[in-house]
Scaffold this motif. Structure first.
Motif, PDB file in Angstrom:
ATOM      1  N   MET A  29       0.824  -1.212   0.000  1.00 38.29           N
ATOM      2  CA  MET A  29       0.000   0.000   0.000  1.00 38.29           C
ATOM      3  C   MET A  29       0.861   1.267   0.000  1.00 38.29           C
ATOM      4  O   MET A  29       0.584   2.221  -0.721  1.00 38.29           O
ATOM      5  CB  MET A  29      -0.911   0.006   1.233  1.00 38.29           C
ATOM      6  CG  MET A  29      -1.910   1.152   1.252  1.00 38.29           C
ATOM      7  SD  MET A  29      -3.102   1.059  -0.100  1.00 38.29           S
ATOM      8  CE  MET A  29      -4.089   2.496   0.243  1.00 38.29           C
ATOM      9  N   LYS A  30       1.916   1.259   0.816  1.00 40.43           N
ATOM     10  CA  LYS A  30       2.797   2.427   0.877  1.00 40.43           C
ATOM     11  C   LYS A  30       3.485   2.647  -0.463  1.00 40.43           C
ATOM     12  O   LYS A  30       3.638   3.790  -0.912  1.00 40.43           O
ATOM     13  CB  LYS A  30       3.830   2.245   1.985  1.00 40.43           C
ATOM     14  CG  LYS A  30       3.250   2.286   3.401  1.00 40.43           C
ATOM     15  CD  LYS A  30       4.346   2.161   4.433  1.00 40.43           C
ATOM     16  CE  LYS A  30       3.775   2.240   5.836  1.00 40.43           C
ATOM     17  NZ  LYS A  30       4.838   2.116   6.872  1.00 40.43           N
ATOM     18  N   ASN A  31       3.917   1.555  -1.093  1.00 41.64           N
ATOM     19  CA  ASN A  31       4.566   1.681  -2.393  1.00 41.64           C
ATOM     20  C   ASN A  31       3.596   2.223  -3.444  1.00 41.64           C
ATOM     21  O   ASN A  31       3.961   3.034  -4.300  1.00 41.64           O
ATOM     22  CB  ASN A  31       5.123   0.325  -2.842  1.00 41.64           C
ATOM     23  CG  ASN A  31       6.267  -0.145  -1.964  1.00 41.64           C
ATOM     24  OD1 ASN A  31       6.971   0.673  -1.366  1.00 41.64           O
ATOM     25  ND2 ASN A  31       6.463  -1.457  -1.880  1.00 41.64           N
ATOM     26  N   TRP A  32       2.353   1.774  -3.377  1.00 42.16           N
ATOM     27  CA  TRP A  32       1.356   2.252  -4.338  1.00 42.16           C
ATOM     28  C   TRP A  32       1.102   3.739  -4.158  1.00 42.16           C
ATOM     29  O   TRP A  32       1.011   4.493  -5.128  1.00 42.16           O
ATOM     30  CB  TRP A  32       0.062   1.463  -4.154  1.00 42.16           C
ATOM     31  CG  TRP A  32      -0.974   1.795  -5.192  1.00 42.16           C
ATOM     32  CD1 TRP A  32      -1.148   1.225  -6.409  1.00 42.16           C
ATOM     33  CD2 TRP A  32      -1.978   2.820  -5.071  1.00 42.16           C
ATOM     34  NE1 TRP A  32      -2.204   1.813  -7.064  1.00 42.16           N
ATOM     35  CE2 TRP A  32      -2.733   2.804  -6.265  1.00 42.16           C
ATOM     36  CE3 TRP A  32      -2.322   3.742  -4.082  1.00 42.16           C
ATOM     37  CZ2 TRP A  32      -3.795   3.665  -6.494  1.00 42.16           C
ATOM     38  CZ3 TRP A  32      -3.375   4.615  -4.316  1.00 42.16           C
ATOM     39  CH2 TRP A  32      -4.096   4.570  -5.499  1.00 42.16           C
ATOM     40  N   ALA A  89       3.172   5.915  -2.871  1.00 39.76           N
ATOM     41  CA  ALA A  89       4.363   6.644  -3.302  1.00 39.76           C
ATOM     42  C   ALA A  89       4.414   6.775  -4.813  1.00 39.76           C
ATOM     43  O   ALA A  89       4.794   7.828  -5.349  1.00 39.76           O
ATOM     44  CB  ALA A  89       5.614   5.936  -2.786  1.00 39.76           C
ATOM     45  N   ASP A  90       4.017   5.709  -5.523  1.00 40.55           N
ATOM     46  CA  ASP A  90       4.060   5.741  -6.986  1.00 40.55           C
ATOM     47  C   ASP A  90       2.978   6.636  -7.581  1.00 40.55           C
ATOM     48  O   ASP A  90       3.165   7.200  -8.663  1.00 40.55           O
ATOM     49  CB  ASP A  90       3.902   4.318  -7.546  1.00 40.55           C
ATOM     50  CG  ASP A  90       5.083   3.424  -7.203  1.00 40.55           C
ATOM     51  OD1 ASP A  90       6.174   3.977  -6.942  1.00 40.55           O
ATOM     52  OD2 ASP A  90       4.912   2.192  -7.179  1.00 40.55           O
ATOM     53  N   HIS A  91       1.854   6.765  -6.886  1.00 39.16           N
ATOM     54  CA  HIS A  91       0.719   7.514  -7.423  1.00 39.16           C
ATOM     55  C   HIS A  91       0.467   8.818  -6.676  1.00 39.16           C
ATOM     56  O   HIS A  91      -0.582   9.438  -6.864  1.00 39.16           O
ATOM     57  CB  HIS A  91      -0.545   6.652  -7.380  1.00 39.16           C
ATOM     58  CG  HIS A  91      -0.483   5.423  -8.230  1.00 39.16           C
ATOM     59  ND1 HIS A  91       0.130   4.253  -7.820  1.00 39.16           N
ATOM     60  CD2 HIS A  91      -0.941   5.185  -9.494  1.00 39.16           C
ATOM     61  CE1 HIS A  91       0.019   3.345  -8.762  1.00 39.16           C
ATOM     62  NE2 HIS A  91      -0.612   3.881  -9.801  1.00 39.16           N
ATOM     63  N   PHE A  92       1.414   9.253  -5.856  1.00 43.64           N
ATOM     64  CA  PHE A  92       1.196  10.457  -5.055  1.00 43.64           C
ATOM     65  C   PHE A  92       0.985  11.686  -5.937  1.00 43.64           C
ATOM     66  O   PHE A  92       0.090  12.515  -5.676  1.00 43.64           O
ATOM     67  CB  PHE A  92       2.383  10.692  -4.120  1.00 43.64           C
ATOM     68  CG  PHE A  92       2.262  11.959  -3.320  1.00 43.64           C
ATOM     69  CD1 PHE A  92       1.428  12.020  -2.208  1.00 43.64           C
ATOM     70  CD2 PHE A  92       2.972  13.103  -3.684  1.00 43.64           C
ATOM     71  CE1 PHE A  92       1.301  13.187  -1.481  1.00 43.64           C
ATOM     72  CE2 PHE A  92       2.851  14.267  -2.957  1.00 43.64           C
ATOM     73  CZ  PHE A  92       2.016  14.319  -1.848  1.00 43.64           C
ATOM     74  N   ALA A  93       1.804  11.834  -6.971  1.00 44.32           N
ATOM     75  CA  ALA A  93       1.694  13.012  -7.838  1.00 44.32           C
ATOM     76  C   ALA A  93       0.332  13.055  -8.527  1.00 44.32           C
ATOM     77  O   ALA A  93      -0.302  14.128  -8.628  1.00 44.32           O
ATOM     78  CB  ALA A  93       2.812  13.000  -8.876  1.00 44.32           C
ATOM     79  N   ILE A  94      -0.142  11.912  -8.994  1.00 49.22           N
ATOM     80  CA  ILE A  94      -1.445  11.861  -9.664  1.00 49.22           C
ATOM     81  C   ILE A  94      -2.570  12.190  -8.693  1.00 49.22           C
ATOM     82  O   ILE A  94      -3.494  12.955  -8.998  1.00 49.22           O
ATOM     83  CB  ILE A  94      -1.660  10.475 -10.302  1.00 49.22           C
ATOM     84  CG1 ILE A  94      -0.589  10.207 -11.364  1.00 49.22           C
ATOM     85  CG2 ILE A  94      -3.057  10.363 -10.900  1.00 49.22           C
ATOM     86  CD1 ILE A  94      -0.651   8.825 -11.971  1.00 49.22           C
ATOM     87  N   ILE A  95      -2.496  11.607  -7.489  1.00 52.80           N
ATOM     88  CA  ILE A  95      -3.520  11.863  -6.476  1.00 52.80           C
ATOM     89  C   ILE A  95      -3.536  13.343  -6.088  1.00 52.80           C
ATOM     90  O   ILE A  95      -4.609  13.967  -5.972  1.00 52.80           O
ATOM     91  CB  ILE A  95      -3.280  10.985  -5.237  1.00 52.80           C
ATOM     92  CG1 ILE A  95      -3.446   9.513  -5.593  1.00 52.80           C
ATOM     93  CG2 ILE A  95      -4.230  11.368  -4.108  1.00 52.80           C
ATOM     94  CD1 ILE A  95      -3.058   8.560  -4.480  1.00 52.80           C
ATOM     95  N   ALA A  96      -2.349  13.914  -5.905  1.00 51.52           N
ATOM     96  CA  ALA A  96      -2.265  15.336  -5.547  1.00 51.52           C
ATOM     97  C   ALA A  96      -2.851  16.208  -6.651  1.00 51.52           C
ATOM     98  O   ALA A  96      -3.563  17.185  -6.377  1.00 51.52           O
ATOM     99  CB  ALA A  96      -0.815  15.716  -5.276  1.00 51.52           C
ATOM    100  N   ALA A  97      -2.562  15.870  -7.914  1.00 50.97           N
ATOM    101  CA  ALA A  97      -3.093  16.641  -9.032  1.00 50.97           C
ATOM    102  C   ALA A  97      -4.614  16.572  -9.068  1.00 50.97           C
ATOM    103  O   ALA A  97      -5.302  17.585  -9.298  1.00 50.97           O
ATOM    104  CB  ALA A  97      -2.509  16.116 -10.345  1.00 50.97           C
ATOM    105  N   ILE A  98      -5.173  15.388  -8.834  1.00 46.35           N
ATOM    106  CA  ILE A  98      -6.628  15.232  -8.838  1.00 46.35           C
ATOM    107  C   ILE A  98      -7.262  16.040  -7.712  1.00 46.35           C
ATOM    108  O   ILE A  98      -8.284  16.722  -7.907  1.00 46.35           O
ATOM    109  CB  ILE A  98      -7.007  13.741  -8.721  1.00 46.35           C
ATOM    110  CG1 ILE A  98      -6.563  12.983  -9.975  1.00 46.35           C
ATOM    111  CG2 ILE A  98      -8.507  13.578  -8.509  1.00 46.35           C
ATOM    112  CD1 ILE A  98      -6.758  11.487  -9.881  1.00 46.35           C
ATOM    113  N   VAL A  99      -6.662  15.985  -6.515  1.00 45.79           N
ATOM    114  CA  VAL A  99      -7.186  16.741  -5.373  1.00 45.79           C
ATOM    115  C   VAL A  99      -7.172  18.241  -5.660  1.00 45.79           C
ATOM    116  O   VAL A  99      -8.149  18.957  -5.381  1.00 45.79           O
ATOM    117  CB  VAL A  99      -6.376  16.420  -4.102  1.00 45.79           C
ATOM    118  CG1 VAL A  99      -6.771  17.359  -2.954  1.00 45.79           C
ATOM    119  CG2 VAL A  99      -6.595  14.980  -3.683  1.00 45.79           C
ATOM    120  N   VAL A 100      -6.079  18.733  -6.232  1.00 42.28           N
ATOM    121  CA  VAL A 100      -5.971  20.161  -6.547  1.00 42.28           C
ATOM    122  C   VAL A 100      -7.009  20.560  -7.584  1.00 42.28           C
ATOM    123  O   VAL A 100      -7.666  21.614  -7.473  1.00 42.28           O
ATOM    124  CB  VAL A 100      -4.549  20.497  -7.026  1.00 42.28           C
ATOM    125  CG1 VAL A 100      -4.490  21.930  -7.565  1.00 42.28           C
ATOM    126  CG2 VAL A 100      -3.550  20.331  -5.889  1.00 42.28           C
TER     127      VAL A 100
END
Length: 267
Positions: free
Chosen positions: A1-4, A6-17
């Motif tokens: 879960m942590k690795n997932w 970390a790999d998708h943090f940028a995408i998740i942050a972009a969606i939230v913004v």
């Protein structure tokens, strides 16, 4: 879960913004269908959603008059600021003259100055100086103020485009016996044109959206942002939501159209 994560943090942050940015737009769109009677602050379930506001966007008194005023001011300010700002950008990038560094620095001052300071200063100038020539606060004082603060954004945008051009292209045109005028219109201007168009769109957006400076120098004239502000206490009419979302949709279409044309040219 942590690795997932970390790999998708940028995408998740972009969606939230993006969600955070578009929540007000969604609110504007939804409340354009509100079947309100006196106040458009709360949703009225009886009779909602309704298309009557989209069928008659000028139903609220004064909303279309304010929109026309904003469009006129934006068009004139954009044209004047784009022409003047483009010429100043060429002067700063392509010519060496005494005071160029100081002028380049002064261009940024209107951008860095708080709008409330600019508005108060311009009000003083218009009241103390322009009133002697019979120019009262109104349409033309708004236009002059908008031209003033839009020029800086045009200069910065066009200047960046000019500095990114490859000078060897103009040298090649000169080697092919193109004169200064032909070299400018056939080589330089087409390459700078995207920057000029972008600066013009930015200027129109800034002019159409401005409230603080406009509120100081408008007198009895009402622009669309001023109309929305005055209407806030009694609930912004749904017609204003219709017009606001329509302008947003138009801007999105222009951006998509520009990206499509740009991609086709590159291919």
């Amino acid at each position: 879960m942590k690795n997932w994560l970390a790999d998708h943090f940028a995408i998740i942050a972009a969606i939230v913004v993006l969600v955070y940015l578009f929540v007000p737009v969604a609110y504007t769109f939804v409340f354009s269908f509100n079947n309100y009677r006196k106040s458009n602050i709360t949703w009225v379930p009886e009779g909602s959603p309704t298309l009557k506001h989209w069928q008659n966007p000028c139903g609220a008194p004064g909303v279309c008059d304010a929109l026309v005023t904003s469009l006129k001011v934006g068009a004139i300010a954009t044209l004047a600021a784009t022409v003047l700002g483009t010429m100043l950008a060429f002067a700063l990038v392509r010519h060496v003259w005494r005071g160029r560094a100081a002028a380049s620095t002064l261009v940024f001052i209107p951008m860095a100055t708080p709008e409330i300071v600019l508005g108060a200063s311009l009000l003083t100038i218009f009241v103390q100086g322009f009133s002697r020539f019979g120019l009262d606060l109104g349409f033309w004082t708004i236009t002059i103020a908008h031209i003033m603060f839009c020029i800086s954004f045009v200069v910065v945008t066009v200047k960046a485009r000019l500095q990114s051009l490859d000078p060897r292209l103009e040298e090649a045109a000169a080697d092919l016996y193109a004169g200064p005028a032909a070299s400018f219109w056939r080589v330089t201007f087409p390459l700078v044109l995207p920057g000029i168009v972008g600066a013009a769109l930015l200027s129109f957006s800034l002019s159409f959206d401005d409230f603080i400076i406009t509120n100081f120098v408008s007198g009895d004239e009402t622009t669309f942002p001023k109309f929305v502000y005055v209407s806030y206490l009694r609930g912004i009419p749904a017609q204003a939501n219709v017009i606001g979302f329509s302008m947003f949709l138009l801007a999105v279409i222009l951006v998509i159209l520009g990206q499509t044309i740009s991609s086709r040219r590159k291919s």
